[in-house]
Motif scaffolding. Structure first.
Motif, PDB file in Angstrom:
ATOM      1  N   ALA A 170      47.365-120.606  -8.468  1.00  0.00           N
ATOM      2  CA  ALA A 170      46.701-120.386  -9.792  1.00  0.00           C
ATOM      3  C   ALA A 170      47.176-118.942  -9.836  1.00  0.00           C
ATOM      4  O   ALA A 170      45.874-118.092  -9.237  1.00  0.00           O
ATOM      5  CB  ALA A 170      45.956-121.725 -10.184  1.00  0.00           C
ATOM      6  N   GLU A 171      47.786-118.418 -11.379  1.00  0.00           N
ATOM      7  CA  GLU A 171      47.273-116.882 -11.263  1.00  0.00           C
ATOM      8  C   GLU A 171      47.067-116.771 -12.278  1.00  0.00           C
ATOM      9  O   GLU A 171      48.088-117.311 -13.626  1.00  0.00           O
ATOM     10  CB  GLU A 171      48.688-116.117 -10.816  1.00  0.00           C
ATOM     11  CG  GLU A 171      48.529-115.996  -9.402  1.00  0.00           C
ATOM     12  CD  GLU A 171      47.333-114.934  -9.033  1.00  0.00           C
ATOM     13  OE1 GLU A 171      47.285-113.583  -9.379  1.00  0.00           O
ATOM     14  OE2 GLU A 171      46.671-115.116  -7.567  1.00  0.00           O
ATOM     15  N   THR A 172      46.256-116.412 -13.323  1.00  0.00           N
ATOM     16  CA  THR A 172      45.684-116.381 -14.304  1.00  0.00           C
ATOM     17  C   THR A 172      45.800-114.626 -14.963  1.00  0.00           C
ATOM     18  O   THR A 172      46.146-114.765 -16.719  1.00  0.00           O
ATOM     19  CB  THR A 172      44.008-116.102 -14.877  1.00  0.00           C
ATOM     20  OG1 THR A 172      43.489-115.361 -13.827  1.00  0.00           O
ATOM     21  CG2 THR A 172      44.100-117.920 -14.250  1.00  0.00           C
ATOM     22  N   GLY A 173      46.190-113.847 -14.126  1.00  0.00           N
ATOM     23  CA  GLY A 173      46.558-112.481 -14.972  1.00  0.00           C
ATOM     24  C   GLY A 173      45.127-111.133 -15.265  1.00  0.00           C
ATOM     25  O   GLY A 173      45.051-110.032 -15.783  1.00  0.00           O
ATOM     26  N   PHE A 174      44.524-111.938 -14.168  1.00  0.00           N
ATOM     27  CA  PHE A 174      43.059-111.127 -13.627  1.00  0.00           C
ATOM     28  C   PHE A 174      43.241-109.616 -13.334  1.00  0.00           C
ATOM     29  O   PHE A 174      43.369-109.984 -12.031  1.00  0.00           O
ATOM     30  CB  PHE A 174      41.721-112.228 -13.847  1.00  0.00           C
ATOM     31  CG  PHE A 174      40.777-110.853 -13.598  1.00  0.00           C
ATOM     32  CD1 PHE A 174      39.889-110.738 -14.522  1.00  0.00           C
ATOM     33  CD2 PHE A 174      40.508-110.578 -11.914  1.00  0.00           C
ATOM     34  CE1 PHE A 174      38.833-109.913 -14.171  1.00  0.00           C
ATOM     35  CE2 PHE A 174      38.724-109.642 -11.895  1.00  0.00           C
ATOM     36  CZ  PHE A 174      38.259-109.662 -12.711  1.00  0.00           C
ATOM     37  N   VAL A 175      42.332-108.989 -14.120  1.00  0.00           N
ATOM     38  CA  VAL A 175      42.547-107.771 -13.401  1.00  0.00           C
ATOM     39  C   VAL A 175      40.935-107.122 -13.313  1.00  0.00           C
ATOM     40  O   VAL A 175      40.783-106.737 -14.123  1.00  0.00           O
ATOM     41  CB  VAL A 175      43.511-106.268 -14.355  1.00  0.00           C
ATOM     42  CG1 VAL A 175      43.605-104.677 -13.013  1.00  0.00           C
ATOM     43  CG2 VAL A 175      44.996-106.879 -14.519  1.00  0.00           C
ATOM     44  N   PRO A 176      40.730-106.820 -11.886  1.00  0.00           N
ATOM     45  CA  PRO A 176      38.895-106.038 -11.908  1.00  0.00           C
ATOM     46  C   PRO A 176      39.351-105.229 -12.312  1.00  0.00           C
ATOM     47  O   PRO A 176      40.482-103.791 -12.787  1.00  0.00           O
ATOM     48  CB  PRO A 176      39.334-106.587 -10.220  1.00  0.00           C
ATOM     49  CG  PRO A 176      40.690-106.455 -10.037  1.00  0.00           C
ATOM     50  CD  PRO A 176      41.103-106.977 -10.912  1.00  0.00           C
ATOM     51  N   PRO A 177      37.827-104.510 -12.684  1.00  0.00           N
ATOM     52  CA  PRO A 177      38.044-103.220 -13.588  1.00  0.00           C
ATOM     53  C   PRO A 177      38.249-102.241 -12.740  1.00  0.00           C
ATOM     54  O   PRO A 177      38.873-100.960 -12.731  1.00  0.00           O
ATOM     55  CB  PRO A 177      36.298-102.769 -13.769  1.00  0.00           C
ATOM     56  CG  PRO A 177      35.776-104.104 -13.783  1.00  0.00           C
ATOM     57  CD  PRO A 177      36.057-105.376 -12.933  1.00  0.00           C
ATOM     58  N   GLU A 178      38.437-102.095 -11.080  1.00  0.00           N
ATOM     59  CA  GLU A 178      38.955-100.631 -10.089  1.00  0.00           C
ATOM     60  C   GLU A 178      40.436-101.205 -10.512  1.00  0.00           C
ATOM     61  O   GLU A 178      41.255 -99.740 -10.149  1.00  0.00           O
ATOM     62  CB  GLU A 178      38.438-101.152  -8.611  1.00  0.00           C
ATOM     63  CG  GLU A 178      38.532-101.867  -8.696  1.00  0.00           C
ATOM     64  CD  GLU A 178      37.468-103.340  -8.567  1.00  0.00           C
ATOM     65  OE1 GLU A 178      37.645-104.082  -7.487  1.00  0.00           O
ATOM     66  OE2 GLU A 178      36.721-103.684  -9.359  1.00  0.00           O
ATOM     67  N   ASN A 179      40.556-101.339 -10.664  1.00  0.00           N
ATOM     68  CA  ASN A 179      42.163-101.369 -11.377  1.00  0.00           C
ATOM     69  C   ASN A 179      42.762-101.189 -12.734  1.00  0.00           C
ATOM     70  O   ASN A 179      44.124-101.469 -12.717  1.00  0.00           O
ATOM     71  CB  ASN A 179      43.032-102.330 -10.353  1.00  0.00           C
ATOM     72  CG  ASN A 179      43.042-102.569  -9.183  1.00  0.00           C
ATOM     73  OD1 ASN A 179      42.059-103.693  -8.496  1.00  0.00           O
ATOM     74  ND2 ASN A 179      43.790-102.577  -8.505  1.00  0.00           N
TER      75      ASN A 179
END
Length: 216
Positions: free
Chosen positions: A97-106
């Motif tokens: 599953a991929e939700t599209g979350f992007v961590p702050p460092e990116n």
């Protein structure tokens, strides 16, 4: 890293989804859904799962169970943990599953990061099951490099090198191998509607054709 918050809160949400699933599917499948529900409770107490992924996994697993598969959540297969692993007869199917979350460092390179993430999932996981599927919610458009939507025999060496370079930007421990890229295969895409506990299954190129409308 697992979820924060109490297991009681987590299970309240899980049980809401389970209740919807049980209302929709044949009662013959109810025991299998309840086993998955109990597995999630145990894993949350071990701080292994998060609610946004867990509810998507449940909907995917229910879809596969209805199709005659035996499904497990957060299962280790050859040393890697996959969101949903299902078997039917001699065949197997793996869902990430991929939700599209992007961590702050990116925050400044979200598209490249998400493209690399999708690529690395396809490359790393697809060799461990007969079929590999990416699952995504309706509100996120998967960022899949076009060369990974092709059957492996049509993948050119320069495309393999490009995928290798992309994945190596973020994933080097361990890095993906050229051989993994050469043989990687994405078989389908599940668009997961958690609100209505339903799945629309897309053929990869059909999904990519729709997704291209939002590409930059």
């Amino acid at each position: 890293m697992g979820a924060k918050g109490s297991t009681e809160e987590f299970m309240r949400d899980v049980d809401a989804v389970v209740s919807k699933i049980l209302d929709k599917i044949d009662p013959i499948y109810h025991p299998k859904i309840r086993v998955l529900r109990d597995d999630l409770e145990r894993m949350h107490r071990q701080n292994r799962v998060k609610i946004n992924h867990s509810v998507m996994e449940l909907v995917c697993a229910a879809h596969l169970i209805e199709a005659g598969f035996d499904a497990q959540l957060e299962t280790a297969v050859n040393g890697i943990s996959t969101d949903v692993y299902a078997e039917k007869g001699l065949g197997s199917l793996m869902v990430e599953a991929e939700t599209g979350f992007v961590p702050p460092e990116n925050a400044l390179d979200p598209l490249v990061y998400l493209r690399a993430r999708a690529a690395s999932k396809i490359v790393r996981y697809s060799g461990y099951a007969s079929k590999f599927v990416l699952a995504t919610p309706p509100y996120y458009v998967l960022q899949i490099p076009p060369s990974l939507t092709k059957p492996p025999r049509f993948r050119k060496e320069e495309e393999i090198a490009s995928i290798k370079k992309l994945c190596d930007l973020y994933y080097t421990n361990p890095p993906v191998s050229v051989e993994e890229i050469r043989n990687a295969r994405l078989h389908a895409i599940y668009v997961v509607d958690v609100d209505n506990v339903s799945i629309r299954e897309w053929e990869v190129n059909e999904y990519m054709g729709k997704a291209s409308l939002w590409s930059t």
